[in-house]
Scaffold this motif. Structure first.
Motif, PDB file in Angstrom:
ATOM      1  N   GLU A 122       0.838  -1.208   0.000  1.00 13.38           N
ATOM      2  CA  GLU A 122       0.000   0.000   0.000  1.00 13.38           C
ATOM      3  C   GLU A 122       0.869   1.253   0.000  1.00 13.38           C
ATOM      4  O   GLU A 122       0.612   2.212  -0.742  1.00 13.38           O
ATOM      5  CB  GLU A 122      -0.917  -0.006   1.231  1.00 13.38           C
ATOM      6  CG  GLU A 122      -1.791  -1.230   1.388  1.00 13.38           C
ATOM      7  CD  GLU A 122      -3.030  -1.224   0.510  1.00 13.38           C
ATOM      8  OE1 GLU A 122      -3.265  -0.203  -0.178  1.00 13.38           O
ATOM      9  OE2 GLU A 122      -3.746  -2.236   0.521  1.00 13.38           O
ATOM     10  N   SER A 247     -10.544  -8.438   5.550  1.00 17.67           N
ATOM     11  CA  SER A 247     -11.889  -8.690   5.025  1.00 17.67           C
ATOM     12  C   SER A 247     -12.970  -7.891   5.731  1.00 17.67           C
ATOM     13  O   SER A 247     -13.929  -7.442   5.106  1.00 17.67           O
ATOM     14  CB  SER A 247     -12.202 -10.191   5.104  1.00 17.67           C
ATOM     15  OG  SER A 247     -12.119 -10.649   6.455  1.00 17.67           O
ATOM     16  N   ILE A 250     -12.671  -4.284   4.251  1.00 18.77           N
ATOM     17  CA  ILE A 250     -12.857  -4.203   2.805  1.00 18.77           C
ATOM     18  C   ILE A 250     -14.295  -4.537   2.406  1.00 18.77           C
ATOM     19  O   ILE A 250     -14.870  -3.900   1.505  1.00 18.77           O
ATOM     20  CB  ILE A 250     -11.853  -5.132   2.093  1.00 18.77           C
ATOM     21  CG1 ILE A 250     -10.423  -4.587   2.254  1.00 18.77           C
ATOM     22  CG2 ILE A 250     -12.189  -5.288   0.612  1.00 18.77           C
ATOM     23  CD1 ILE A 250      -9.340  -5.533   1.786  1.00 18.77           C
ATOM     24  N   GLN A 251     -14.902  -5.498   3.069  1.00 15.54           N
ATOM     25  CA  GLN A 251     -16.246  -5.939   2.688  1.00 15.54           C
ATOM     26  C   GLN A 251     -17.363  -5.095   3.307  1.00 15.54           C
ATOM     27  O   GLN A 251     -18.531  -5.281   2.968  1.00 15.54           O
ATOM     28  CB  GLN A 251     -16.429  -7.401   3.078  1.00 15.54           C
ATOM     29  CG  GLN A 251     -15.530  -8.350   2.304  1.00 15.54           C
ATOM     30  CD  GLN A 251     -15.564  -9.773   2.837  1.00 15.54           C
ATOM     31  OE1 GLN A 251     -16.411 -10.128   3.656  1.00 15.54           O
ATOM     32  NE2 GLN A 251     -14.625 -10.591   2.381  1.00 15.54           N
ATOM     33  N   SER A 281      -8.317  -0.332   1.594  1.00 13.89           N
ATOM     34  CA  SER A 281      -7.410  -0.874   0.578  1.00 13.89           C
ATOM     35  C   SER A 281      -8.147  -1.145  -0.720  1.00 13.89           C
ATOM     36  O   SER A 281      -9.257  -1.680  -0.724  1.00 13.89           O
ATOM     37  CB  SER A 281      -6.785  -2.178   1.082  1.00 13.89           C
ATOM     38  OG  SER A 281      -6.064  -2.815   0.039  1.00 13.89           O
ATOM     39  N   LYS A 282      -7.498  -0.771  -1.829  1.00 10.38           N
ATOM     40  CA  LYS A 282      -8.060  -1.029  -3.152  1.00 10.38           C
ATOM     41  C   LYS A 282      -7.266  -2.099  -3.912  1.00 10.38           C
ATOM     42  O   LYS A 282      -7.516  -2.350  -5.081  1.00 10.38           O
ATOM     43  CB  LYS A 282      -8.117   0.264  -3.972  1.00 10.38           C
ATOM     44  CG  LYS A 282      -9.104   1.284  -3.413  1.00 10.38           C
ATOM     45  CD  LYS A 282      -9.167   2.520  -4.288  1.00 10.38           C
ATOM     46  CE  LYS A 282     -10.281   3.468  -3.842  1.00 10.38           C
ATOM     47  NZ  LYS A 282     -10.124   3.948  -2.463  1.00 10.38           N
ATOM     48  N   ILE A 283      -6.278  -2.694  -3.235  1.00 11.16           N
ATOM     49  CA  ILE A 283      -5.523  -3.780  -3.860  1.00 11.16           C
ATOM     50  C   ILE A 283      -6.327  -5.051  -3.700  1.00 11.16           C
ATOM     51  O   ILE A 283      -6.561  -5.523  -2.590  1.00 11.16           O
ATOM     52  CB  ILE A 283      -4.132  -3.948  -3.218  1.00 11.16           C
ATOM     53  CG1 ILE A 283      -3.358  -2.636  -3.306  1.00 11.16           C
ATOM     54  CG2 ILE A 283      -3.366  -5.063  -3.918  1.00 11.16           C
ATOM     55  CD1 ILE A 283      -1.998  -2.698  -2.646  1.00 11.16           C
ATOM     56  N   GLU A 284      -6.772  -5.615  -4.804  1.00  9.54           N
ATOM     57  CA  GLU A 284      -7.729  -6.718  -4.758  1.00  9.54           C
ATOM     58  C   GLU A 284      -7.049  -8.063  -4.510  1.00  9.54           C
ATOM     59  O   GLU A 284      -6.768  -8.815  -5.431  1.00  9.54           O
ATOM     60  CB  GLU A 284      -8.545  -6.751  -6.058  1.00  9.54           C
ATOM     61  CG  GLU A 284      -9.386  -5.498  -6.263  1.00  9.54           C
ATOM     62  CD  GLU A 284     -10.208  -5.544  -7.532  1.00  9.54           C
ATOM     63  OE1 GLU A 284     -10.104  -6.547  -8.267  1.00  9.54           O
ATOM     64  OE2 GLU A 284     -10.938  -4.576  -7.792  1.00  9.54           O
ATOM     65  N   GLY A 285      -6.761  -8.317  -3.243  1.00  8.53           N
ATOM     66  CA  GLY A 285      -6.285  -9.646  -2.861  1.00  8.53           C
ATOM     67  C   GLY A 285      -4.829  -9.932  -3.138  1.00  8.53           C
ATOM     68  O   GLY A 285      -4.345 -11.013  -2.808  1.00  8.53           O
ATOM     69  N   ASN A 286      -4.093  -8.982  -3.713  1.00  9.60           N
ATOM     70  CA  ASN A 286      -2.700  -9.254  -4.065  1.00  9.60           C
ATOM     71  C   ASN A 286      -1.703  -8.456  -3.247  1.00  9.60           C
ATOM     72  O   ASN A 286      -0.516  -8.432  -3.579  1.00  9.60           O
ATOM     73  CB  ASN A 286      -2.469  -8.946  -5.554  1.00  9.60           C
ATOM     74  CG  ASN A 286      -2.994 -10.047  -6.469  1.00  9.60           C
ATOM     75  OD1 ASN A 286      -2.890 -11.228  -6.141  1.00  9.60           O
ATOM     76  ND2 ASN A 286      -3.544  -9.667  -7.599  1.00  9.60           N
ATOM     77  N   ASN A 287      -2.168  -7.781  -2.179  1.00 13.12           N
ATOM     78  CA  ASN A 287      -1.208  -6.925  -1.475  1.00 13.12           C
ATOM     79  C   ASN A 287      -0.087  -7.726  -0.818  1.00 13.12           C
ATOM     80  O   ASN A 287       1.040  -7.246  -0.714  1.00 13.12           O
ATOM     81  CB  ASN A 287      -1.896  -5.997  -0.468  1.00 13.12           C
ATOM     82  CG  ASN A 287      -2.817  -6.718   0.475  1.00 13.12           C
ATOM     83  OD1 ASN A 287      -2.953  -7.947   0.430  1.00 13.12           O
ATOM     84  ND2 ASN A 287      -3.457  -5.967   1.350  1.00 13.12           N
TER      85      ASN A 287
END
Length: 297
Positions: A122, A247, A250-251, A281-287
């Motif tokens: 991030e 989660s 983010i969710q 966070s806007k990194i979709e699962g790859n941070n």
């Protein structure tokens, strides 16, 4: 030889994710496999196989790779490349960097705690000024934090950021932030108040949105605990930006907005700048993969 990618590895108790990452933080390809946690050597073999698979799938040799970065849970000796202790994977005092070098040769290899590498992803992608204090808090199965300034992760004596141990008030008692406010805590309180073992955190949030009283009590308890944690970080370090990951955050963006509403009533006017700079966070699962790769980029 033109080297375009670093390998980022995110090791968890349920899965291992391996990615090819560019110096700009773009993920060119990933391989995800179940974690073999039957013993230390089986997990190591599982990770090595995933690395070899992504190289094979992309017609690459290890000599074409810039380096390997690894994020893993628990306590990590960054200087000596040792996985010191992890609750959910079977490595204790495991010389991970040394073992990787024995397999892949003498290329840059670094390891760090998984929350810290997620935060580092991030931080790097935000491209903040060097002197800007950055904060990251993950709210998921557990709760932890990281702060970074001048491209340097603040570590203290090695256990910095473990805010899950922070004491907060919860239903009239003092308990740890993680025990009171992480995803499993929300589910546990839901099961107790509804007398229903099938209740999970997602269901509690759905009920909260529908105005259910029990869910509102649980979610407001969580909001207050996390507001305490964020306020403490702001008072101590005055970050320019705080990113919320995991989660639960983010969710549930409406839940995050409710935390900001509470914070607005608590912060001093000189701290209020952070209210516009607490972001999800806007990194979709790859941070985890990206941040691990950034350790060697």
């Amino acid at each position: 030889m033109d080297k375009k990618f670093a390998i980022g590895i995110d090791i968890g108790g349920t899965k291992v994710a391996v990615g090819l990452v560019t110096p700009e933080g773009q993920v060119a390809d990933t391989v995800k496999v179940p974690s073999d946690v039957s013993d230390a050597e089986s997990l190591f073999a599982c990770v090595v196989e995933a690395v070899e698979t992504i190289l094979k799938n992309n017609h690459l040799s290890i000599k074409q790779i810039i380096g390997i970065g690894v994020g893993l849970p628990g306590k990590v000796n960054v200087t000596n490349g040792i996985a010191v202790f992890q609750n959910n994977i079977p490595w204790e005092q495991f010389p991970l960097v040394e073992r990787f070098r024995a397999v892949f040769g003498d290329l840059p290899i670094k390891i760090d705690n998984d929350v810290k590498v997620a935060a580092y992803a991030e931080y790097r992608l935000l491209q903040l000024p060097a002197d800007a204090m950055f904060g990251y808090i993950t709210v998921s199965t557990g709760i932890a934090a990281t702060n970074i300034i001048n491209n340097h992760i603040l570590r203290g004596s090695g256990f910095a950021g473990e805010i899950g141990f922070m004491p907060v008030r919860s239903f009239g008692r003092t308990s740890s932030l993680e025990f009171s406010c992480a995803g499993p805590a929300i589910a546990r309180y839901g099961q107790q108040l509804y007398v229903d073992e099938s209740i999970n955190a997602e269901k509690v949030f759905d009920n909260w949105r529908n105005g259910d009283h029990s869910a509102t009590v649980i979610v407001e308890n969580t909001i207050n605990g996390l507001a305490d944690a964020i306020q403490n970080m702001v008072c101590l370090l005055d970050p320019q930006v705080i990113v919320l990951g995991g989660s639960v955050a983010i969710q549930n963006p409406d839940f995050v907005e409710s935390i900001l509403t509470v914070l607005k009533t608590r912060l001093h006017k000189e701290q209020a700048h952070i209210l516009n700079n607490i972001v999800i966070s806007k990194i979709e699962g790859n941070n985890g993969v990206i941040g691990s790769a950034f350790l060697v980029l």
